[in-house]
Scaffold this motif. Structure first.
Motif, PDB file in Angstrom:
ATOM      1  N   SER A 163       2.180  12.346   1.294  1.00  0.00           N
ATOM      2  CA  SER A 163       1.344  11.992   2.606  1.00  0.00           C
ATOM      3  C   SER A 163       1.146  11.197   3.663  1.00  0.00           C
ATOM      4  CB  SER A 163      -0.049  13.153   2.811  1.00  0.00           C
ATOM      5  OG  SER A 163      -0.886  12.620   2.516  1.00  0.00           O
ATOM      6  N   ASN A 164       0.067  10.412   2.689  1.00  0.00           N
ATOM      7  CA  ASN A 164       0.086   8.394   3.103  1.00  0.00           C
ATOM      8  C   ASN A 164       0.755   7.638   3.664  1.00  0.00           C
ATOM      9  OD1 ASN A 164      -2.404   9.449   4.581  1.00  0.00           O
ATOM     10  ND2 ASN A 164      -3.216   8.759   2.135  1.00  0.00           N
ATOM     11  N   GLN A 165       2.230   7.646   2.744  1.00  0.00           N
ATOM     12  CA  GLN A 165       3.151   6.924   2.599  1.00  0.00           C
ATOM     13  C   GLN A 165       3.755   6.428   3.834  1.00  0.00           C
ATOM     14  OE1 GLN A 165       6.219   7.698  -0.432  1.00  0.00           O
ATOM     15  NE2 GLN A 165       6.702   5.436  -1.027  1.00  0.00           N
ATOM     16  N   GLY A 166       4.269   7.800   3.971  1.00  0.00           N
ATOM     17  CA  GLY A 166       5.573   7.353   5.884  1.00  0.00           C
ATOM     18  C   GLY A 166       3.689   6.072   7.123  1.00  0.00           C
ATOM     19  N   PHE A 167       3.019   6.707   6.568  1.00  0.00           N
ATOM     20  CA  PHE A 167       2.364   6.356   7.082  1.00  0.00           C
ATOM     21  C   PHE A 167       2.227   4.414   7.374  1.00  0.00           C
ATOM     22  CE2 PHE A 167      -1.965   3.521   8.404  1.00  0.00           C
ATOM     23  CZ  PHE A 167      -2.323   3.903   9.612  1.00  0.00           C
ATOM     24  N   TYR A 168       1.592   4.125   6.424  1.00  0.00           N
ATOM     25  CA  TYR A 168       2.008   3.045   5.783  1.00  0.00           C
ATOM     26  C   TYR A 168       3.509   2.072   5.718  1.00  0.00           C
ATOM     27  CZ  TYR A 168      -2.911   3.229   3.877  1.00  0.00           C
ATOM     28  OH  TYR A 168      -4.315   3.320   3.707  1.00  0.00           O
ATOM     29  N   LEU A 169       4.478   2.586   6.215  1.00  0.00           N
ATOM     30  CA  LEU A 169       5.589   1.874   5.970  1.00  0.00           C
ATOM     31  C   LEU A 169       5.705   1.938   7.171  1.00  0.00           C
ATOM     32  CD1 LEU A 169       8.056   4.930   3.535  1.00  0.00           C
ATOM     33  CD2 LEU A 169       7.283   1.850   3.557  1.00  0.00           C
ATOM     34  N   ARG A 170       5.942   2.896   8.112  1.00  0.00           N
ATOM     35  CA  ARG A 170       5.561   3.069   9.750  1.00  0.00           C
ATOM     36  C   ARG A 170       4.597   1.729  10.027  1.00  0.00           C
ATOM     37  NH1 ARG A 170       4.928   8.039   9.871  1.00  0.00           N
ATOM     38  NH2 ARG A 170       2.990   8.550  10.124  1.00  0.00           N
ATOM     39  N   ALA A 171       4.087   1.184   9.970  1.00  0.00           N
ATOM     40  CA  ALA A 171       2.726   0.164  10.288  1.00  0.00           C
ATOM     41  C   ALA A 171       3.344  -0.936   9.973  1.00  0.00           C
ATOM     42  CB  ALA A 171       1.779   0.806   9.665  1.00  0.00           C
ATOM     43  N   SER A 172       4.016  -0.331   8.300  1.00  0.00           N
ATOM     44  CA  SER A 172       4.435  -2.358   7.914  1.00  0.00           C
ATOM     45  C   SER A 172       5.829  -2.757   9.348  1.00  0.00           C
ATOM     46  CB  SER A 172       5.423  -1.887   6.957  1.00  0.00           C
ATOM     47  OG  SER A 172       6.204  -2.482   6.110  1.00  0.00           O
ATOM     48  N   GLU A 173       6.565  -1.522   8.931  1.00  0.00           N
ATOM     49  CA  GLU A 173       7.815  -2.329  10.103  1.00  0.00           C
ATOM     50  C   GLU A 173       7.009  -2.194  11.846  1.00  0.00           C
ATOM     51  OE1 GLU A 173      10.731  -2.204  12.162  1.00  0.00           O
ATOM     52  OE2 GLU A 173      10.561  -2.147   9.586  1.00  0.00           O
ATOM     53  N   HIS A 174       6.506  -1.895  11.770  1.00  0.00           N
ATOM     54  CA  HIS A 174       5.427  -2.520  13.115  1.00  0.00           C
ATOM     55  C   HIS A 174       5.119  -3.852  13.521  1.00  0.00           C
ATOM     56  CE1 HIS A 174       3.288  -1.576  17.095  1.00  0.00           C
ATOM     57  NE2 HIS A 174       2.333  -2.647  16.638  1.00  0.00           N
ATOM     58  N   TYR A 175       4.567  -3.910  12.097  1.00  0.00           N
ATOM     59  CA  TYR A 175       3.994  -5.224  12.055  1.00  0.00           C
ATOM     60  C   TYR A 175       5.191  -6.754  11.907  1.00  0.00           C
ATOM     61  CZ  TYR A 175      -0.803  -3.926  11.592  1.00  0.00           C
ATOM     62  OH  TYR A 175      -1.604  -3.409  12.129  1.00  0.00           O
ATOM     63  N   ARG A 176       6.190  -5.853  11.348  1.00  0.00           N
ATOM     64  CA  ARG A 176       7.228  -6.390  11.361  1.00  0.00           C
ATOM     65  C   ARG A 176       8.288  -7.269  12.315  1.00  0.00           C
ATOM     66  NH1 ARG A 176       7.682  -7.932   5.962  1.00  0.00           N
ATOM     67  NH2 ARG A 176       7.532  -6.517   4.713  1.00  0.00           N
ATOM     68  N   GLN A 177       8.221  -5.793  13.624  1.00  0.00           N
ATOM     69  CA  GLN A 177       8.892  -5.754  15.241  1.00  0.00           C
ATOM     70  C   GLN A 177       7.491  -7.009  15.572  1.00  0.00           C
ATOM     71  OE1 GLN A 177       9.231  -1.833  16.619  1.00  0.00           O
ATOM     72  NE2 GLN A 177      10.202  -1.656  15.264  1.00  0.00           N
ATOM     73  N   LEU A 178       6.622  -6.489  15.514  1.00  0.00           N
ATOM     74  CA  LEU A 178       5.687  -7.688  16.377  1.00  0.00           C
ATOM     75  C   LEU A 178       5.860  -9.280  15.846  1.00  0.00           C
ATOM     76  CD1 LEU A 178       2.054  -5.597  16.673  1.00  0.00           C
ATOM     77  CD2 LEU A 178       3.504  -5.924  18.211  1.00  0.00           C
ATOM     78  N   ALA A 179       6.232  -9.490  14.616  1.00  0.00           N
ATOM     79  CA  ALA A 179       5.600 -10.763  13.807  1.00  0.00           C
ATOM     80  C   ALA A 179       7.473 -11.719  14.533  1.00  0.00           C
ATOM     81  CB  ALA A 179       6.085 -10.904  12.280  1.00  0.00           C
ATOM     82  N   THR A 219       1.129  -1.235  -0.068  1.00  0.00           N
ATOM     83  CA  THR A 219       0.484  -0.282   0.133  1.00  0.00           C
ATOM     84  C   THR A 219       0.740   1.413  -0.405  1.00  0.00           C
ATOM     85  OG1 THR A 219      -1.306  -1.487   1.201  1.00  0.00           O
ATOM     86  CG2 THR A 219      -1.941   1.256   1.465  1.00  0.00           C
ATOM     87  N   ALA A 220       2.187   1.409   0.783  1.00  0.00           N
ATOM     88  CA  ALA A 220       2.949   2.128   1.230  1.00  0.00           C
ATOM     89  C   ALA A 220       2.940   2.669  -0.868  1.00  0.00           C
ATOM     90  CB  ALA A 220       4.046   1.448   1.576  1.00  0.00           C
ATOM     91  N   LYS A 221       3.327   1.459  -1.527  1.00  0.00           N
ATOM     92  CA  LYS A 221       4.324   2.035  -2.719  1.00  0.00           C
ATOM     93  C   LYS A 221       3.246   2.777  -3.648  1.00  0.00           C
ATOM     94  CE  LYS A 221       7.253  -1.846  -2.992  1.00  0.00           C
ATOM     95  NZ  LYS A 221       7.647  -3.218  -3.824  1.00  0.00           N
ATOM     96  N   THR A 222       1.449   2.675  -4.094  1.00  0.00           N
ATOM     97  CA  THR A 222       0.796   3.419  -4.168  1.00  0.00           C
ATOM     98  C   THR A 222      -0.041   4.280  -3.440  1.00  0.00           C
ATOM     99  OG1 THR A 222      -1.728   1.641  -3.298  1.00  0.00           O
ATOM    100  CG2 THR A 222       0.268   1.005  -5.587  1.00  0.00           C
ATOM    101  N   ALA A 223       0.279   4.456  -2.067  1.00  0.00           N
ATOM    102  CA  ALA A 223       0.200   5.516  -2.284  1.00  0.00           C
ATOM    103  C   ALA A 223       0.417   7.144  -1.827  1.00  0.00           C
ATOM    104  CB  ALA A 223       0.363   5.837   0.343  1.00  0.00           C
ATOM    105  N   ASN A 224      -0.292   7.804  -1.905  1.00  0.00           N
ATOM    106  CA  ASN A 224       0.309   9.194  -2.375  1.00  0.00           C
ATOM    107  C   ASN A 224       0.953   9.736  -1.386  1.00  0.00           C
ATOM    108  OD1 ASN A 224      -0.946  10.279   0.177  1.00  0.00           O
ATOM    109  ND2 ASN A 224      -2.278  11.047  -0.725  1.00  0.00           N
TER     110      ASN A 224
END
Length: 58
Positions: free
Chosen positions: A28-44, A21-26
């Protein structure tokens, strides 16, 4: 143990989805999805370590 495995798979899936989603997000939203992705990776990673602890104890 299957509950932990299911959580691990879910967190990995969410991380990948956020990354896509971060790859296609505008911009202003790209950073949010990248941070969320990193958070989920840490949880995993944490769940993976927990599973490994149980495997060692068995």
């Amino acid at each position: 143990m299957s509950g932990f495995q299911a959580k691990l798979e879910r967190y990995e899936s969410l991380a990948a989805e956020c990354q896509r989603t971060a790859k296609t997000a505008n911009e202003s939203n790209q950073g949010f999805y990248l941070r969320a992705s990193e958070h989920y990776r840490q949880l995993a990673d944490e769940v993976r370590a927990l599973i490994a602890t149980f495997d060692l104890a068995a």
